[in-house]
Design a protein around this motif. Structure first.
Motif, short mmCIF file in Angstrom:
data_model
loop_
_atom_site.label_atom_id
_atom_site.label_comp_id
_atom_site.label_asym_id
_atom_site.label_seq_id
_atom_site.Cartn_x
_atom_site.Cartn_y
_atom_site.Cartn_z
N LYS A 16 0.83 -1.22 0.00
CA LYS A 16 0.00 0.00 0.00
C LYS A 16 0.87 1.27 0.00
N ILE A 17 0.30 2.33 -0.55
CA ILE A 17 1.01 3.61 -0.71
C ILE A 17 0.39 4.63 0.23
N SER A 18 1.23 5.34 0.99
CA SER A 18 0.71 6.38 1.90
C SER A 18 1.01 7.76 1.32
N VAL A 19 -0.03 8.59 1.29
CA VAL A 19 0.12 9.96 0.78
C VAL A 19 -0.45 10.90 1.85
N ILE A 20 0.25 12.00 2.09
CA ILE A 20 -0.23 12.96 3.07
C ILE A 20 -0.17 14.35 2.45
N THR A 21 -1.12 15.20 2.79
CA THR A 21 -1.04 16.57 2.26
C THR A 21 -0.04 17.36 3.11
N CYS A 22 0.51 18.39 2.52
CA CYS A 22 1.45 19.26 3.24
C CYS A 22 1.46 20.61 2.54
N TYR A 23 1.69 21.67 3.32
CA TYR A 23 1.58 23.01 2.74
C TYR A 23 2.75 23.92 3.11
N ASP A 24 3.67 23.43 3.95
CA ASP A 24 4.77 24.32 4.37
C ASP A 24 6.06 23.54 4.60
N ALA A 25 7.14 24.30 4.77
CA ALA A 25 8.47 23.69 4.86
C ALA A 25 8.67 22.94 6.18
N SER A 26 8.10 23.47 7.29
CA SER A 26 8.33 22.83 8.59
C SER A 26 7.74 21.43 8.63
N PHE A 27 6.49 21.30 8.20
CA PHE A 27 5.88 19.97 8.17
C PHE A 27 6.55 19.09 7.12
N ALA A 28 6.96 19.69 6.00
CA ALA A 28 7.62 18.90 4.94
C ALA A 28 8.92 18.29 5.49
N ARG A 29 9.62 19.06 6.32
CA ARG A 29 10.86 18.57 6.92
C ARG A 29 10.56 17.35 7.81
N LEU A 30 9.47 17.45 8.59
CA LEU A 30 9.10 16.32 9.45
C LEU A 30 8.68 15.10 8.62
N ILE A 31 7.88 15.36 7.60
CA ILE A 31 7.41 14.25 6.75
C ILE A 31 8.60 13.54 6.10
N SER A 32 9.62 14.33 5.76
CA SER A 32 10.83 13.76 5.13
C SER A 32 11.50 12.73 6.02
N LYS A 33 11.26 12.84 7.34
CA LYS A 33 11.90 11.91 8.28
C LYS A 33 10.99 10.72 8.59
N THR A 34 9.90 10.57 7.84
CA THR A 34 8.97 9.45 8.08
C THR A 34 8.97 8.50 6.88
#
Ligand code: KIV
Length: 264
Positions: A16-34
């Motif tokens: 399965k593929i997980s997709v999450i929405t994101c709108y800014d750099a701070s959350f994108a940085r966190l998502i990058s570590k997941t």
């Protein structure tokens, strides 16, 4: 970083593929570590960031602004950017201009378009032929919520379900690499997912789609009042954030912050 080929591979291997929405750099940085597979810069930002009541007023410039921020925060995730309402509908030129501007200015990997009318299919065929990766979106397509009679489950009766099914086949034929299926019965999500070679990503479309997408702020529980049936809140950030802010206020007025260790 996932590529389209790997997303196809996921489907083939039933991973399965997980997709999450994101709108800014701070959350994108966190998502990058997941382990999340892909980021969608959704035009849902109109609601969760801008406080609008729909995605309709969101502009291309706003999508570009947010996608650039996400890209700065994340260099290791496949990023899809929503093309907003009326940025691709009026002509092929309009669609090429908007999709091209997004890819050139933000370095996103793909764009997402809603619907499967003849006009949209023509646009998607053209975009994919000139090398622009396109994700489709069927079921509840929020940019046309007015025409759909509001935010309600789509494809409940056979006629509607057959139309969504046919649209999914047509989108695959037009060249999309994946389709978001939003708020449709699980049985229809399963039927479509089993019939297509490309991966389907569901939101309120049951467990049998090839992946799931949620709006980041919804998943994190940023709004106690928002409780649609399809949503699972994995955290209660509304509570945590309110408590943190009240603690800061309290410590400010009773002089327990800043302490010597916070002072120069
Ligand atoms: O805009 C958005 O966030 C979306 C998802 C809900 C799929 O389109």
């Amino acid at each position: 970083m996932k590529t389209i080929i790997q997303l196809f591979q996921n489907k083939k291997n039933k991973e399965k593929i997980s997709v999450i929405t994101c709108y800014d750099a701070s959350f994108a940085r966190l998502i990058s570590k997941t382990n999340i597979d892909c980021i969608l810069v959704g035009d849902s930002l109109g609601m969760v960031i801008q406080g609008l009541s729909s995605t309709v007023p969101v502009t291309l410039e706003e999508m570009i602004y947010h996608t650039k921020s996400v890209k700065r925060g994340s260099t290791n995730k496949y990023i899809i950017c929503d093309l907003p309402f009326l940025s691709y509908h009026t002509s092929l030129e309009n669609a090429v201009f908007s999709a091209g501007k997004v890819l050139k200015e933000t370095e996103a990997d793909a764009v997402k378009l809603e619907g499967a009318s003849n006009k949209i299919l023509e646009i998607i065929t053209h975009l994919t032929e000139i090398g622009i990766p396109v994700m489709g979106h069927l079921g509840l397509t929020p940019q046309s919520y007015q025409t759909l009679g509001g935010y309600r489950v789509q494809g409940k009766d056979t006629k509607e379900a057959d139309k969504i099914y046919e649209d999914a086949l047509a989108l695959e034929k037009a060249g999309v690499f994946s389709i978001v299926l939003e708020m449709i019965p699980s049985s229809l999500g399963k039927k479509i997912s089993e019939s297509l070679k490309i991966p389907t990503i569901g939101i309120g479309a049951g467990v049998d789609t090839d992946g799931q997408v949620l709006v980041l702020y919804d998943l994190l529980g940023m709004n106690d009042d928002f409780k649609p049936k399809f949503l699972k809140k994995y955290a209660n950030l509304e509570e945590i954030i309110k408590n943190s802010l009240n603690n800061f206020h309290e410590e400010t007025v009773n002089l327990s912050f800043p302490k010597p260790e916070n002072s120069f």
